[in-house]
Write a protein that holds these residues in place. Structure first.
Motif, PDB file in Angstrom:
ATOM      1  N   LYS A 155       0.930  -0.890  -0.332  1.00 38.99           N
ATOM      2  CA  LYS A 155       0.649   0.275   0.120  1.00 38.99           C
ATOM      3  C   LYS A 155       0.779   1.641   0.119  1.00 38.99           C
ATOM      4  O   LYS A 155       0.132   2.368  -0.590  1.00 38.99           O
ATOM      5  CB  LYS A 155      -0.778   0.081   0.437  1.00 38.99           C
ATOM      6  CG  LYS A 155      -1.832  -1.468   1.070  1.00 38.99           C
ATOM      7  CD  LYS A 155      -2.344  -1.443  -0.137  1.00 38.99           C
ATOM      8  CE  LYS A 155      -3.150  -2.694   0.288  1.00 38.99           C
ATOM      9  NZ  LYS A 155      -3.837  -3.584  -1.890  1.00 38.99           N
ATOM     10  N   GLU A 156       2.298   1.492   0.238  1.00 41.82           N
ATOM     11  CA  GLU A 156       2.956   2.493   0.997  1.00 41.82           C
ATOM     12  C   GLU A 156       3.264   2.991  -0.876  1.00 41.82           C
ATOM     13  O   GLU A 156       3.864   3.583  -0.805  1.00 41.82           O
ATOM     14  CB  GLU A 156       3.972   2.342   1.730  1.00 41.82           C
ATOM     15  CG  GLU A 156       4.811   1.675   1.074  1.00 41.82           C
ATOM     16  CD  GLU A 156       4.060   0.201   1.586  1.00 41.82           C
ATOM     17  OE1 GLU A 156       5.921  -0.715   1.554  1.00 41.82           O
ATOM     18  OE2 GLU A 156       4.150  -0.735   2.091  1.00 41.82           O
ATOM     19  N   LEU A 157       3.055   1.676  -1.316  1.00 41.40           N
ATOM     20  CA  LEU A 157       4.043   1.776  -2.895  1.00 41.40           C
ATOM     21  C   LEU A 157       2.557   2.715  -4.035  1.00 41.40           C
ATOM     22  O   LEU A 157       3.066   2.607  -5.521  1.00 41.40           O
ATOM     23  CB  LEU A 157       4.508   0.633  -3.317  1.00 41.40           C
ATOM     24  CG  LEU A 157       6.091   0.213  -2.608  1.00 41.40           C
ATOM     25  CD1 LEU A 157       6.329  -0.575  -3.327  1.00 41.40           C
ATOM     26  CD2 LEU A 157       7.143   2.053  -3.192  1.00 41.40           C
ATOM     27  N   CYS A 158       1.399   2.512  -3.706  1.00 41.26           N
ATOM     28  CA  CYS A 158       0.737   2.404  -4.594  1.00 41.26           C
ATOM     29  C   CYS A 158       0.381   3.931  -4.846  1.00 41.26           C
ATOM     30  O   CYS A 158       0.987   3.751  -6.244  1.00 41.26           O
ATOM     31  CB  CYS A 158      -1.032   2.204  -4.026  1.00 41.26           C
ATOM     32  SG  CYS A 158      -1.417   1.068  -3.625  1.00 41.26           S
ATOM     33  N   LEU A 159       0.612   5.241  -4.092  1.00 41.22           N
ATOM     34  CA  LEU A 159       0.645   6.808  -4.472  1.00 41.22           C
ATOM     35  C   LEU A 159       2.257   6.471  -5.640  1.00 41.22           C
ATOM     36  O   LEU A 159       2.346   6.973  -7.322  1.00 41.22           O
ATOM     37  CB  LEU A 159       1.122   7.618  -3.243  1.00 41.22           C
ATOM     38  CG  LEU A 159       1.482   9.432  -3.978  1.00 41.22           C
ATOM     39  CD1 LEU A 159       0.076   9.232  -5.088  1.00 41.22           C
ATOM     40  CD2 LEU A 159       0.871   9.939  -2.848  1.00 41.22           C
ATOM     41  N   ALA A 186      -3.785   6.411   3.543  1.00 43.38           N
ATOM     42  CA  ALA A 186      -4.362   7.694   3.460  1.00 43.38           C
ATOM     43  C   ALA A 186      -3.079   8.424   2.377  1.00 43.38           C
ATOM     44  O   ALA A 186      -4.012   9.665   2.263  1.00 43.38           O
ATOM     45  CB  ALA A 186      -3.743   7.550   4.692  1.00 43.38           C
ATOM     46  N   PRO A 187      -2.040   8.298   2.536  1.00 41.59           N
ATOM     47  CA  PRO A 187      -1.646   9.213   1.254  1.00 41.59           C
ATOM     48  C   PRO A 187      -1.969   8.624  -0.445  1.00 41.59           C
ATOM     49  O   PRO A 187      -2.637  10.191  -0.860  1.00 41.59           O
ATOM     50  CB  PRO A 187       0.361   9.131   1.734  1.00 41.59           C
ATOM     51  CG  PRO A 187       0.020   8.485   2.479  1.00 41.59           C
ATOM     52  CD  PRO A 187      -0.515   7.995   2.520  1.00 41.59           C
ATOM     53  N   TYR A 188      -2.274   8.058   0.022  1.00 39.30           N
ATOM     54  CA  TYR A 188      -2.851   7.679  -1.638  1.00 39.30           C
ATOM     55  C   TYR A 188      -4.056   8.910  -1.941  1.00 39.30           C
ATOM     56  O   TYR A 188      -4.056   9.596  -2.728  1.00 39.30           O
ATOM     57  CB  TYR A 188      -2.908   5.816  -1.642  1.00 39.30           C
ATOM     58  CG  TYR A 188      -3.208   6.455  -3.168  1.00 39.30           C
ATOM     59  CD1 TYR A 188      -2.575   6.294  -4.458  1.00 39.30           C
ATOM     60  CD2 TYR A 188      -5.491   5.552  -3.144  1.00 39.30           C
ATOM     61  CE1 TYR A 188      -3.283   6.005  -5.892  1.00 39.30           C
ATOM     62  CE2 TYR A 188      -5.429   5.862  -4.557  1.00 39.30           C
ATOM     63  CZ  TYR A 188      -4.367   5.444  -5.896  1.00 39.30           C
ATOM     64  OH  TYR A 188      -5.204   5.568  -6.962  1.00 39.30           O
ATOM     65  N   GLU A 211     -11.616   2.600  -4.756  1.00 44.23           N
ATOM     66  CA  GLU A 211     -10.686   4.072  -4.799  1.00 44.23           C
ATOM     67  C   GLU A 211     -11.303   3.801  -6.089  1.00 44.23           C
ATOM     68  O   GLU A 211     -10.639   3.581  -6.494  1.00 44.23           O
ATOM     69  CB  GLU A 211      -9.748   4.530  -4.604  1.00 44.23           C
ATOM     70  CG  GLU A 211     -10.206   6.417  -4.369  1.00 44.23           C
ATOM     71  CD  GLU A 211     -11.064   7.231  -3.340  1.00 44.23           C
ATOM     72  OE1 GLU A 211     -11.275   8.557  -3.564  1.00 44.23           O
ATOM     73  OE2 GLU A 211     -11.732   6.291  -2.477  1.00 44.23           O
ATOM     74  N   ILE A 212     -12.254   4.492  -6.813  1.00 45.18           N
ATOM     75  CA  ILE A 212     -12.645   4.552  -8.444  1.00 45.18           C
ATOM     76  C   ILE A 212     -12.151   5.596  -8.523  1.00 45.18           C
ATOM     77  O   ILE A 212     -13.231   6.802  -8.218  1.00 45.18           O
ATOM     78  CB  ILE A 212     -13.504   4.232  -8.748  1.00 45.18           C
ATOM     79  CG1 ILE A 212     -13.720   2.716  -8.487  1.00 45.18           C
ATOM     80  CG2 ILE A 212     -13.796   3.938 -10.543  1.00 45.18           C
ATOM     81  CD1 ILE A 212     -15.021   2.111  -8.689  1.00 45.18           C
ATOM     82  N   SER A 213     -10.918   6.436  -9.351  1.00 40.09           N
ATOM     83  CA  SER A 213     -10.620   7.526 -10.107  1.00 40.09           C
ATOM     84  C   SER A 213     -10.470   7.663 -11.085  1.00 40.09           C
ATOM     85  O   SER A 213     -10.207   6.415 -11.850  1.00 40.09           O
ATOM     86  CB  SER A 213      -9.517   7.391  -9.259  1.00 40.09           C
ATOM     87  OG  SER A 213      -9.325   7.641  -7.941  1.00 40.09           O
ATOM     88  N   CYS A 214     -10.787   8.730 -11.537  1.00 36.91           N
ATOM     89  CA  CYS A 214     -10.631   9.085 -13.481  1.00 36.91           C
ATOM     90  C   CYS A 214      -9.992  10.200 -13.897  1.00 36.91           C
ATOM     91  O   CYS A 214     -10.001  11.422 -12.788  1.00 36.91           O
ATOM     92  CB  CYS A 214     -12.493   9.345 -13.559  1.00 36.91           C
ATOM     93  SG  CYS A 214     -12.607   9.431 -15.659  1.00 36.91           S
ATOM     94  N   ARG A 215      -9.256  10.338 -14.448  1.00 36.40           N
ATOM     95  CA  ARG A 215      -8.302  11.239 -14.669  1.00 36.40           C
ATOM     96  C   ARG A 215      -9.089  11.746 -15.687  1.00 36.40           C
ATOM     97  O   ARG A 215      -9.122  11.641 -16.822  1.00 36.40           O
ATOM     98  CB  ARG A 215      -6.750  10.466 -15.348  1.00 36.40           C
ATOM     99  CG  ARG A 215      -5.762  11.421 -15.849  1.00 36.40           C
ATOM    100  CD  ARG A 215      -5.616  11.757 -14.917  1.00 36.40           C
ATOM    101  NE  ARG A 215      -3.936  12.298 -15.121  1.00 36.40           N
ATOM    102  CZ  ARG A 215      -2.959  13.392 -13.971  1.00 36.40           C
ATOM    103  NH1 ARG A 215      -4.089  13.296 -13.162  1.00 36.40           N
ATOM    104  NH2 ARG A 215      -1.720  13.881 -14.446  1.00 36.40           N
ATOM    105  N   ALA A 216      -9.010  12.930 -15.276  1.00 41.13           N
ATOM    106  CA  ALA A 216     -10.461  13.855 -15.605  1.00 41.13           C
ATOM    107  C   ALA A 216     -10.020  15.017 -16.528  1.00 41.13           C
ATOM    108  O   ALA A 216     -10.289  15.933 -17.081  1.00 41.13           O
ATOM    109  CB  ALA A 216     -11.627  14.036 -14.285  1.00 41.13           C
TER     110      ALA A 216
END
Length: 217
Positions: A155-159, A186-188, A211-216
């Motif tokens: 998890k610390e590598l996701c960001l 949390a940082p991500y 968490e579903i994120s769109c590069r908007a």
């Protein structure tokens, strides 16, 4: 339209892997007693936990399949293959779309071999490539545009992995992060939820959170 997830040979492979993961939940952790998890390196963790499936949940897998079917990306990147449960869902989606390819990466050599075998048994070896090694190295040369990303490694590598991939994300790319209820995410979450970073994002309540994120932007 076809749904590879519901048919042989993929369905029996997923059923076997999910059953193994369910059995695993009732077993003692292989992590050595008295050993600090946070003080161990990513490679040490991968080696010590190379027998642990760490799967995406069944609903989470179905969500991944559905999202990839809907957005039809040419390149799907996965950080954290493990035994290939999530990879099979992603590969089934690109196979059923008739376009695209999954590039996944895994630090544990044991899991790389197992995931490749599971993909082949599921009939999806041609739809996914599993890279062995540190994601910050293996994913550095993946060509864009990247239309879909699953972040499910340490998890610390996701960001850092997201930041590595950002220049190659296509406008409208979807980025899905698993296990977002973990404190180490949390940082991500702070990053993708800050509008200044160009994402429209939503917390999806499945298993340990996605968490579903769109590069908007």
């Amino acid at each position: 339209m076809p749904n590879t997830l519901t048919r042989s040979p993929a369905r029996p492979v997923l059923d076997r892997l999910f059953a193994a993961a369910e059995h695993e939940e009732g077993q003692p952790s292989p992590w050595p007693a008295g050993r600090s998890f946070t003080d161990a390196t990513a490679q040490e963790r991968a080696d010590l936990l190379d027998s642990v499936l760490m799967p995406v949940s069944a609903p989470g897998g179905t969500l991944l399949y559905t999202l990839v079917r809907a957005c039809r990306p040419q390149t799907v990147v996965e950080f954290g293959t493990s035994y290939g449960i999530s990879t099979i869902h992603l590969a089934a989606a690109v196979a059923d779309n008739g376009t695209g390819h999954v590039i996944s990466t895994e630090l544990s050599a044991t899991k790389v071999a197992a995931a490749r075998e599971n993909l082949a048994e599921a009939g999806l070896a041609g739809s996914a490539t599993v890279l062995a090694g540190d994601a910050l190295e293996t994913l550095a040369g993946v060509p864009g545009p990247i239309g879909f990303v699953l972040l499910d490694g340490w998890k610390e590598l996701c960001l850092p992995v997201l930041r590595l991939l950002e220049p190659r994300l296509t406008p409208g790319a979807l980025v899905v992060a698993d296990d977002t209820t973990f404190e180490s995410m949390a940082p991500y979450l702070a990053y993708v939820r800050d509008p200044a970073h160009g994402y429209t994002t939503v917390d999806f309540p499945v298993a340990d959170g996605m968490e579903i994120s769109c590069r908007a932007g």
